[in-house]
Motif scaffolding. Sequence first.
Motif, mmCIF file in Angstrom:
data_model
loop_
_atom_site.group_PDB
_atom_site.id
_atom_site.type_symbol
_atom_site.label_atom_id
_atom_site.label_comp_id
_atom_site.label_asym_id
_atom_site.label_seq_id
_atom_site.Cartn_x
_atom_site.Cartn_y
_atom_site.Cartn_z
ATOM 1 N N MET A 1 -19.130 91.158 71.518
ATOM 2 C CA MET A 1 -20.399 91.256 70.801
ATOM 3 C C MET A 1 -20.219 90.711 69.386
ATOM 4 S SD MET A 1 -22.062 94.882 69.661
ATOM 5 C CE MET A 1 -20.381 95.315 69.170
ATOM 6 N N PHE A 2 -20.851 89.592 69.121
ATOM 7 C CA PHE A 2 -20.758 88.989 67.793
ATOM 8 C C PHE A 2 -21.953 89.411 66.946
ATOM 9 C CE2 PHE A 2 -17.988 86.363 70.269
ATOM 10 C CZ PHE A 2 -17.037 85.914 69.388
ATOM 11 N N ALA A 3 -21.692 89.711 65.686
ATOM 12 C CA ALA A 3 -22.789 90.036 64.766
ATOM 13 C C ALA A 3 -23.452 88.749 64.293
ATOM 14 C CB ALA A 3 -22.242 90.812 63.579
ATOM 15 N N GLU A 35 -19.243 94.568 64.756
ATOM 16 C CA GLU A 35 -18.345 94.007 65.770
ATOM 17 C C GLU A 35 -17.236 95.021 65.987
ATOM 18 O OE1 GLU A 35 -17.468 90.395 63.627
ATOM 19 O OE2 GLU A 35 -18.980 89.275 64.748
ATOM 20 N N SER A 36 -16.919 95.313 67.227
ATOM 21 C CA SER A 36 -15.988 96.397 67.504
ATOM 22 C C SER A 36 -15.157 96.088 68.739
ATOM 23 C CB SER A 36 -16.787 97.689 67.726
ATOM 24 O OG SER A 36 -15.924 98.803 67.789
ATOM 25 N N VAL A 37 -13.856 96.320 68.623
ATOM 26 C CA VAL A 37 -12.937 96.077 69.734
ATOM 27 C C VAL A 37 -11.938 97.227 69.794
ATOM 28 C CG1 VAL A 37 -11.074 94.577 70.563
ATOM 29 C CG2 VAL A 37 -13.127 93.565 69.586
ATOM 30 N N ILE A 54 -10.521 98.121 65.973
ATOM 31 C CA ILE A 54 -11.050 97.572 64.723
ATOM 32 C C ILE A 54 -12.562 97.472 64.883
ATOM 33 C CG2 ILE A 54 -11.093 95.638 63.103
ATOM 34 C CD1 ILE A 54 -8.279 94.893 63.964
ATOM 35 N N THR A 55 -13.279 98.082 63.943
ATOM 36 C CA THR A 55 -14.734 97.958 63.888
ATOM 37 C C THR A 55 -15.097 97.404 62.522
ATOM 38 O OG1 THR A 55 -15.117 99.807 65.407
ATOM 39 C CG2 THR A 55 -16.933 99.209 63.943
ATOM 40 N N VAL A 56 -15.860 96.322 62.502
ATOM 41 C CA VAL A 56 -16.332 95.764 61.240
ATOM 42 C C VAL A 56 -17.851 95.840 61.236
ATOM 43 C CG1 VAL A 56 -16.214 93.832 59.629
ATOM 44 C CG2 VAL A 56 -14.398 94.132 61.329
#
Lengths: 116, 116
Positions: free
Chosen positions: B1-3, B51-53, B61-63
């Motif tokens: 999922m791209f922001a 964005e989260s992985v 990592i969540t940004v």
Amino acid sequence: MFAQTPEPPYYAVIFTNQRSRQSADGDDGYADTAERMVALAKQQPGFLGVESVRGADGMGITVSYWSSEESIAGWRQHTEHTLAREQGRKRWYGQFSVRVAKVDRAYGMAPQGERS
Amino acid sequence: MFAQTPEPPYYAVIFTNQRSRQSADGDDGYADTAERMVALAKQQPGFLGVESVRGADGMGITVSYWSSEESIAGWRQHTEHTLAREQGRKRWYGQFSVRVAKVDRAYGMAPQGERS
């Protein structure tokens, strides 16, 4: 793997990426190159650390930390890194985003539950 | 999922985290709360995307992206988010780092291979 970064300010390169569908014969050289790039980045002036995660769906986020814009530019111009980025565009990534950001503040929780 | 973020400048909150060992009865309410926090964040003024992985080893990592420092502060003060962070410290995370950064420039490759 957590990066041990100094007190801000410093810089972050946020690399969000989606692996392309992998070829039948494996990962198409991706893992070896990714490992090599981390090893090379660690030798660059101004490199502070890296944090990287990939999910089961092939989505990945890698954040590398740098002391200055100049150190980011230096790594970007590294010949082997330039070649690897070309391969990334052609073979390994279906989509990606790169964001360069200046870290102003940071905090966290250490493994023992202490606040840092 | 791209922001899908606008042109910089904007802000990024980089949340690097390691899940604690999960309890025998499942994920201890983590997934539901994480989903709820994303839904709530999307309703906040100034929210631009996330964005989260998470990797198989529990590292994540969540940004999240925000229009301003004020919008980050607003979300931080949200009551339900504050309670969720407390649970995170107590139950869900073994370690984490939060970094707040100002994104100065961004580029990428779109799904069709075009540069953006």
